[in-house]
Design a protein around this motif. Structure first.
Motif, PDB file in Angstrom:
ATOM      1  N   GLU A  87      -1.857  -3.686 -12.152  1.00 17.33           N
ATOM      2  CA  GLU A  87      -2.991  -3.753 -11.222  1.00 17.33           C
ATOM      3  C   GLU A  87      -2.654  -4.797 -10.156  1.00 17.33           C
ATOM      4  O   GLU A  87      -2.241  -5.908 -10.489  1.00 17.33           O
ATOM      5  CB  GLU A  87      -4.264  -4.203 -11.948  1.00 17.33           C
ATOM      6  CG  GLU A  87      -4.773  -3.230 -12.956  1.00 17.33           C
ATOM      7  CD  GLU A  87      -5.632  -2.139 -12.359  1.00 17.33           C
ATOM      8  OE1 GLU A  87      -6.149  -2.317 -11.236  1.00 17.33           O
ATOM      9  OE2 GLU A  87      -5.784  -1.115 -13.029  1.00 17.33           O
ATOM     10  N   ARG A  93       0.837  -1.206   0.000  1.00 12.56           N
ATOM     11  CA  ARG A  93       0.000   0.000   0.000  1.00 12.56           C
ATOM     12  C   ARG A  93       0.871   1.255   0.000  1.00 12.56           C
ATOM     13  O   ARG A  93       0.647   2.182  -0.768  1.00 12.56           O
ATOM     14  CB  ARG A  93      -0.901   0.004   1.238  1.00 12.56           C
ATOM     15  CG  ARG A  93      -1.696   1.298   1.433  1.00 12.56           C
ATOM     16  CD  ARG A  93      -2.088   1.545   2.877  1.00 12.56           C
ATOM     17  NE  ARG A  93      -0.909   1.733   3.710  1.00 12.56           N
ATOM     18  CZ  ARG A  93      -0.881   1.489   5.014  1.00 12.56           C
ATOM     19  NH1 ARG A  93      -1.950   1.035   5.644  1.00 12.56           N
ATOM     20  NH2 ARG A  93       0.229   1.684   5.707  1.00 12.56           N
ATOM     21  N   ASN A  94       1.875   1.260   0.860  1.00 11.24           N
ATOM     22  CA  ASN A  94       2.746   2.432   0.982  1.00 11.24           C
ATOM     23  C   ASN A  94       3.551   2.694  -0.286  1.00 11.24           C
ATOM     24  O   ASN A  94       4.042   3.808  -0.479  1.00 11.24           O
ATOM     25  CB  ASN A  94       3.697   2.275   2.167  1.00 11.24           C
ATOM     26  CG  ASN A  94       2.966   2.258   3.493  1.00 11.24           C
ATOM     27  OD1 ASN A  94       1.811   2.671   3.590  1.00 11.24           O
ATOM     28  ND2 ASN A  94       3.627   1.765   4.515  1.00 11.24           N
ATOM     29  N   ASN A  95       3.704   1.689  -1.098  1.00 16.95           N
ATOM     30  CA  ASN A  95       4.507   1.799  -2.315  1.00 16.95           C
ATOM     31  C   ASN A  95       3.694   1.507  -3.572  1.00 16.95           C
ATOM     32  O   ASN A  95       4.259   1.145  -4.603  1.00 16.95           O
ATOM     33  CB  ASN A  95       5.695   0.837  -2.221  1.00 16.95           C
ATOM     34  CG  ASN A  95       6.653   1.226  -1.119  1.00 16.95           C
ATOM     35  OD1 ASN A  95       7.410   2.166  -1.262  1.00 16.95           O
ATOM     36  ND2 ASN A  95       6.577   0.523   0.007  1.00 16.95           N
ATOM     37  N   VAL A  96       2.381   1.656  -3.500  1.00 12.62           N
ATOM     38  CA  VAL A  96       1.509   1.280  -4.612  1.00 12.62           C
ATOM     39  C   VAL A  96       1.866   2.022  -5.896  1.00 12.62           C
ATOM     40  O   VAL A  96       1.690   1.492  -6.991  1.00 12.62           O
ATOM     41  CB  VAL A  96       0.014   1.428  -4.238  1.00 12.62           C
ATOM     42  CG1 VAL A  96      -0.411   2.883  -4.206  1.00 12.62           C
ATOM     43  CG2 VAL A  96      -0.863   0.608  -5.175  1.00 12.62           C
ATOM     44  N   THR A  97       2.403   3.222  -5.779  1.00 15.08           N
ATOM     45  CA  THR A  97       2.783   3.964  -6.994  1.00 15.08           C
ATOM     46  C   THR A  97       3.879   3.240  -7.773  1.00 15.08           C
ATOM     47  O   THR A  97       3.972   3.405  -8.988  1.00 15.08           O
ATOM     48  CB  THR A  97       3.245   5.403  -6.670  1.00 15.08           C
ATOM     49  OG1 THR A  97       4.336   5.342  -5.748  1.00 15.08           O
ATOM     50  CG2 THR A  97       2.112   6.233  -6.106  1.00 15.08           C
ATOM     51  N   GLN A  98       4.681   2.442  -7.096  1.00 16.83           N
ATOM     52  CA  GLN A  98       5.707   1.654  -7.791  1.00 16.83           C
ATOM     53  C   GLN A  98       5.059   0.649  -8.752  1.00 16.83           C
ATOM     54  O   GLN A  98       5.616   0.335  -9.800  1.00 16.83           O
ATOM     55  CB  GLN A  98       6.610   0.923  -6.792  1.00 16.83           C
ATOM     56  CG  GLN A  98       7.429   1.843  -5.926  1.00 16.83           C
ATOM     57  CD  GLN A  98       8.467   2.593  -6.739  1.00 16.83           C
ATOM     58  OE1 GLN A  98       9.104   2.046  -7.639  1.00 16.83           O
ATOM     59  NE2 GLN A  98       8.613   3.864  -6.435  1.00 16.83           N
ATOM     60  N   THR A 109       1.774   1.085  -9.993  1.00 17.95           N
ATOM     61  CA  THR A 109       1.014   1.829 -11.001  1.00 17.95           C
ATOM     62  C   THR A 109       1.934   2.449 -12.048  1.00 17.95           C
ATOM     63  O   THR A 109       1.566   2.518 -13.218  1.00 17.95           O
ATOM     64  CB  THR A 109       0.111   2.910 -10.357  1.00 17.95           C
ATOM     65  OG1 THR A 109       0.897   3.771  -9.545  1.00 17.95           O
ATOM     66  CG2 THR A 109      -0.982   2.284  -9.518  1.00 17.95           C
ATOM     67  N   GLN A 110       3.129   2.884 -11.653  1.00 19.60           N
ATOM     68  CA  GLN A 110       4.091   3.412 -12.619  1.00 19.60           C
ATOM     69  C   GLN A 110       4.512   2.355 -13.637  1.00 19.60           C
ATOM     70  O   GLN A 110       4.909   2.683 -14.743  1.00 19.60           O
ATOM     71  CB  GLN A 110       5.336   3.957 -11.910  1.00 19.60           C
ATOM     72  CG  GLN A 110       5.085   5.239 -11.160  1.00 19.60           C
ATOM     73  CD  GLN A 110       6.272   5.647 -10.295  1.00 19.60           C
ATOM     74  OE1 GLN A 110       7.245   4.919 -10.130  1.00 19.60           O
ATOM     75  NE2 GLN A 110       6.181   6.843  -9.724  1.00 19.60           N
TER      76      GLN A 110
END
Length: 148
Positions: free
Chosen positions: A64, A52-57, A59-60
């Motif tokens: 999904e 969760r804390n690194n979800v942008t990793q 999405t980048q």
């Protein structure tokens, strides 16, 4: 674990609200299936909160994230709300998805396992942790994803 290069088995499982979600809905997108033993257990909570804390990793990378365990939709709803998890959690109470991906542990629960599926539904990466008391740290998981 399912072998790299195989077609990912289709599944339909209920999400935290009880809505059925099928893998085929994600055709055209990369999907990371995260099989885990159970909601609100110490290691699983640390693992999913790390993601969760690194979800942008994810999405980048156009990925999904979908968590799958044998817990009920209601358990998933409470777990996701409590920890503000931004990705789907699917309920595999009959362990049909875990069996299809060969991710069922020796105690009848999901192993701690990861399956990366490409846009066409082919398995790019399949990995399971040998010990259920640890999880793949984010940096190691991302390194495996980037190598696939």
């Amino acid at each position: 674990m399912i072998e790299k290069g195989k077609q990912a088995p289709e599944f339909s499982l209920p999400d935290a609200q009880g809505k059925m979600v099928s893998l085929s809905e994600f055709k055209g997108k990369k999907v990371l299936l995260i099989f885990y033993p159970g909601d609100d257990t110490p290691v699983c909570t640390a693992q999913l909160c790390d993601y969760r804390n690194n979800v942008t990793q994810f999405t980048q990378r156009g990925i999904e994230v979908i968590g799958i365990s044998g817990d009920s939709p209601e358990s998933h709803r409470q777990f996701a709300e409590k920890h503000e998890l931004p990705f789907l959690l699917l309920s595999d109470e009959a362990h049909s998805a875990a069996k299809a991906y060969d991710a069922l542990g020796f105690l009848g629960m999901s192993q701690r396992a990861y399956v990366l599926i490409d846009e066409q539904g082919t398995v790019l990466l399949a990995y399971s942790d040998f010990l259920p008391i640890t999880y793949q740290p984010m940096k190691d998981l991302l390194a495996r994803i980037d190598e696939s």
